[in-house]
Design a protein around this motif. Structure first.
Motif, mmCIF file in Angstrom:
data_model
loop_
_atom_site.group_PDB
_atom_site.id
_atom_site.type_symbol
_atom_site.label_atom_id
_atom_site.label_comp_id
_atom_site.label_asym_id
_atom_site.label_seq_id
_atom_site.Cartn_x
_atom_site.Cartn_y
_atom_site.Cartn_z
ATOM 1 N N GLN A 44 -20.921 -9.442 -40.819
ATOM 2 C CA GLN A 44 -21.434 -10.106 -39.622
ATOM 3 C C GLN A 44 -22.944 -9.882 -39.502
ATOM 4 O O GLN A 44 -23.694 -10.809 -39.162
ATOM 5 N N LEU A 45 -23.410 -8.676 -39.789
ATOM 6 C CA LEU A 45 -24.834 -8.350 -39.760
ATOM 7 C C LEU A 45 -25.605 -9.258 -40.721
ATOM 8 O O LEU A 45 -26.618 -9.868 -40.347
ATOM 9 N N VAL A 46 -25.137 -9.368 -41.954
ATOM 10 C CA VAL A 46 -25.806 -10.207 -42.956
ATOM 11 C C VAL A 46 -25.780 -11.665 -42.519
ATOM 12 O O VAL A 46 -26.780 -12.384 -42.642
ATOM 13 N N SER A 47 -24.675 -12.100 -41.969
ATOM 14 C CA SER A 47 -24.552 -13.476 -41.499
ATOM 15 C C SER A 47 -25.553 -13.763 -40.381
ATOM 16 O O SER A 47 -26.204 -14.813 -40.376
ATOM 17 N N ILE A 121 -24.526 -3.136 -34.431
ATOM 18 C CA ILE A 121 -23.803 -2.873 -35.683
ATOM 19 C C ILE A 121 -24.516 -1.786 -36.478
ATOM 20 O O ILE A 121 -23.882 -0.843 -36.962
ATOM 21 N N VAL A 122 -25.822 -1.908 -36.611
ATOM 22 C CA VAL A 122 -26.599 -0.919 -37.361
ATOM 23 C C VAL A 122 -26.472 0.459 -36.716
ATOM 24 O O VAL A 122 -26.247 1.460 -37.406
ATOM 25 N N GLU A 123 -26.567 0.523 -35.410
ATOM 26 C CA GLU A 123 -26.462 1.810 -34.714
ATOM 27 C C GLU A 123 -25.070 2.416 -34.845
ATOM 28 O O GLU A 123 -24.934 3.633 -34.962
ATOM 29 N N ARG A 124 -24.025 1.584 -34.849
ATOM 30 C CA ARG A 124 -22.670 2.103 -35.053
ATOM 31 C C ARG A 124 -22.511 2.701 -36.442
ATOM 32 O O ARG A 124 -21.662 3.552 -36.670
#
Length: 145
Positions: A44-47, A121-124
């Motif tokens: 999802q992050l990359v998307s 997302i990155v922080e998780r």
């Protein structure tokens, strides 16, 4: 999971859209890098990063995505050229509903929450995300995991 495969597989889905807009899209993904985390969220992050780049890259512009590893740190960089961004707006890009250029909302669609989701997302994943622009005519999202 193999984060290299996840990043490349997800990013390749954006190739037809980039070609239709005559954008240069390149990938530099180190092979077989592993990450302990949520594969769906990383996809999802990359998307989000690719979608954002497609929306804001200027005509005939360039998009680059890279994934590398140094020691225990994975680095994901998403770069794209753009019509211009003011440096003072960069820290706000991760705020919910923020748009650097509100007039583009009708053109590009979306709700201005993608980058705030990316940050979450990155922080998780115990990482950091930042945005920079060396020249005001491009933007680099730098993620360390």
């Amino acid at each position: 999971f193999n984060v290299s495969e996840a990043v490349l597989d997800t990013a390749l889905n954006f190739e037809p859209m980039a070609k239709s807009r005559q954008l240069s899209l390149s990938f530099d993904v180190a092979p077989d890098l592993m990450l302990k985390g949520n594969e769906g969220e990383i996809r999802q992050l990359v998307s989000i990063l690719c979608d954002n780049a497609l929306k804001y890259t200027n005509d005939g512009g360039e998009i680059r995505l890279s994934l590398s590893k140094s020691g225990k740190t994975l680095t994901l960089d998403a770069y794209n050229t753009c019509d211009g961004i003011e440096k003072e707006k960069l820290p706000h890009l991760f705020d919910r509903f923020y748009r650097a250029d509100p007039a583009r909302a009708r053109e590009t669609g979306g709700y201005g929450i993608g980058l705030s989701i990316s940050k979450a997302i990155v922080e998780r994943h115990k990482g950091k995300i930042s945005a920079s622009s060396a020249d005001g005519k491009s933007i680099l999202f730098h993620i360390t995991l």
